[in-house]
Design an enzyme around this catalytic site. Structure first.
Site, mmCIF file in Angstrom:
data_model
loop_
_atom_site.group_PDB
_atom_site.id
_atom_site.type_symbol
_atom_site.label_atom_id
_atom_site.label_comp_id
_atom_site.label_asym_id
_atom_site.label_seq_id
_atom_site.Cartn_x
_atom_site.Cartn_y
_atom_site.Cartn_z
ATOM 1 N N HIS A 1 1.066 -1.274 -0.183
ATOM 2 C CA HIS A 1 0.158 0.077 0.065
ATOM 3 C C HIS A 1 0.699 1.381 0.025
ATOM 4 O O HIS A 1 1.785 1.277 0.611
ATOM 5 C CB HIS A 1 -0.934 0.181 1.126
ATOM 6 N N ASP B 1 -15.286 2.687 8.206
ATOM 7 C CA ASP B 1 -14.290 3.542 7.951
ATOM 8 C C ASP B 1 -14.734 4.714 7.318
ATOM 9 O O ASP B 1 -14.587 6.035 7.629
ATOM 10 C CB ASP B 1 -13.256 2.711 7.101
ATOM 11 N N ARG C 1 -14.625 12.381 11.076
ATOM 12 C CA ARG C 1 -13.345 13.041 11.384
ATOM 13 C C ARG C 1 -13.226 14.184 10.749
ATOM 14 O O ARG C 1 -12.679 15.383 11.377
ATOM 15 C CB ARG C 1 -12.350 11.983 10.943
ATOM 16 N N SER D 1 -7.465 3.304 9.772
ATOM 17 C CA SER D 1 -8.245 3.363 8.592
ATOM 18 C C SER D 1 -7.544 2.706 7.486
ATOM 19 O O SER D 1 -8.209 1.753 6.957
ATOM 20 C CB SER D 1 -8.318 4.726 8.129
ATOM 21 N N LYS E 1 -8.481 -1.523 5.705
ATOM 22 C CA LYS E 1 -9.025 -1.848 4.253
ATOM 23 C C LYS E 1 -7.809 -2.978 3.998
ATOM 24 O O LYS E 1 -8.459 -3.687 2.869
ATOM 25 C CB LYS E 1 -8.666 -0.238 3.677
#
Ligand code: URA
Ligand code: CA
Length: 383
Positions: free
Chosen positions: A33, A112, A119, A134, A138
């Site tokens: 990621h 999320d 947020r 978060s 995922k």
């Protein structure tokens, strides 16, 4: 938040929706990621590169909003390539060839999305434990056994300083390890774009050139750092050093390029692009942006250069926007390079002649000074 709380929040988000079961795929599924940057072509290089060493790459990818399209948009610039292959074919391809990419399916981590909206109105978008949980939720929901993170820092990144990026990397590695998903991170510079190309087909060409063994120095360096962690975590090397040596060998022997061809052909694409990238879509106009003075390139602000690519149509401003796969930018200089007045700093690949707005944006984002040094690309490693 304590480590326990971060891990619990992550799993609560994972369990708020569907999860992807990759247990039918043999081997350790390592997902990579990136926290997002400009001209980040690493996935297109890393997927076939690590697959050529036997690491299963079961990639679920999206289109996304941004300066360019997502991995799927980029790959669709190869004639015929598609990702609507179905779950069974996806699993079969990864088991047989170690690589496949499928479009995002299922309702993953709905909590999320709700927490993110909350947020946004409570000034907690920038909370490191909340960002970390978060992102990790995922990856875990998408079925990863192990995770490699590329945390970007600099003008083109979410984390503007190396210290913030390191704190985020440590938070994510902490969560992953606590939840039984071995996790490692590289902290990398995103003050200027990565490599030379920014654009969909242009980045596919850059990835092919890298797989051919003639990639930009920074892109190659980052792919080796991230790839070593992926190969090591997948259990295909006993150390990061051994993993890096294997990656270099796979590149030099052409194994990674062969794997790219197989991957493209498996998903309906034209594998001949790997030997002849001119088969990719090309823009109608190439417009140079000449330096106005002699000196050394001192800054190429990644965020503004990304915005310039977006003005050409390389990315999506809203979910409905159409992207033009052929357009984008190719940098002819990077920070630290000497330049003479009149030499081209950037080549604009456009499908229209009027690009004054794009040129203005580029001139505003590039600074030439008496002297400057290339920034270090790798700013830290967290294992
Ligand atoms: N990316 C995410 O997925 N979540 C965040 O909170 C921030 C960036
Ligand atoms: Ca690039």
């Amino acid at each position: 938040m304590s480590e326990r709380e971060r891990a619990d929040l992550t799993m609560a988000m994972v369990h708020s929706g569907e999860t992807v079961d990759l247990s039918a795929i043999e081997g350790v599924k390592v997902d990579k990621h990136s926290t997002g940057g400009v001209g980040d072509t690493t996935t297109l290089v890393l997927a076939p590169l690590v697959a050529s060493l036997g690491v299963p790459v079961a990639k679920m990818s999206g289109r996304g909003l941004g300066h360019t399209g997502g991995t799927i948009d980029k790959l669709e610039s190869i004639s015929g390539f598609h990702t609507d292959i179905g779950k069974e074919e996806f699993v079969r391809l990864v088991n047989r060839h170690r690589i496949a990419v499928i479009g995002q399916t299922g309702n993953l981590t709905p909590a999320d999305k709700m927490l993110y909206a909350l947020r946004d109105v409570t000034a907690t978008v920038e909370s490191i434990p909340l960002i970390a949980s978060s992102i990790m939720s995922k990856k875990i929901a998408a079925g990863a056994d192990a995770i490699v993170l590329d945390v970007k820092t600099g003008a083109g990144a979410f984390m503007k300083t190396a210290a913030e990026a390191e704190a985020l990397a440590r938070a994510m590695v902490g969560i992953g390890n606590k939840l039984g998903r071995k996790t490692m991170a590289v902290i990398s510079d995103m003050s200027q774009p990565l490599g030379f190309a920014i654009g969909n087909a242009l980045e596919v060409r850059e990835a092919i050139e890298t797989l051919q063994g003639r990639g930009p120095k920074d892109l190659v360096e980052l792919c080796l750092a991230l790839g070593s962690q992926m190969v090591y975590l997948a259990g295909k090397a006993a150390s990061l050093e051994e993993a890096e040596a294997k990656l270099k060998e796979a590149l030099a022997a052409g194994k990674a390029l062969e794997k790219f061809k197989t991957f493209v052909a498996n998903q309906g694409g034209d594998p001949a692009v790997a030997d002849d990238p001119d088969r990719l879509p090309q823009a109608a106009y190439r417009i140079e942006v000449p330096a106005r003075e002699d000196g050394v390139v001192a800054a190429m602000a990644a965020d503004d250069i990304g915005h310039a690519a977006m003005l050409l149509g390389a990315g999506r401003a809203t979910k409905e926007s159409q992207i033009d796969l052929a357009v984008g930018l190719v940098l002819n200089k990077k920070v630290g390079d000497p330049v003479r007045a009149g030499e081209s700093l950037v080549t604009i690949h456009a499908n229209r002649e009027a690009v004054d707005e794009v040129k203005d944006k580029l001139y505003a984002s590039i600074r030439i000074a008496g002297q400057a040094e290339a920034p270090a690309l790798i700013r830290g490693i967290v294992t």
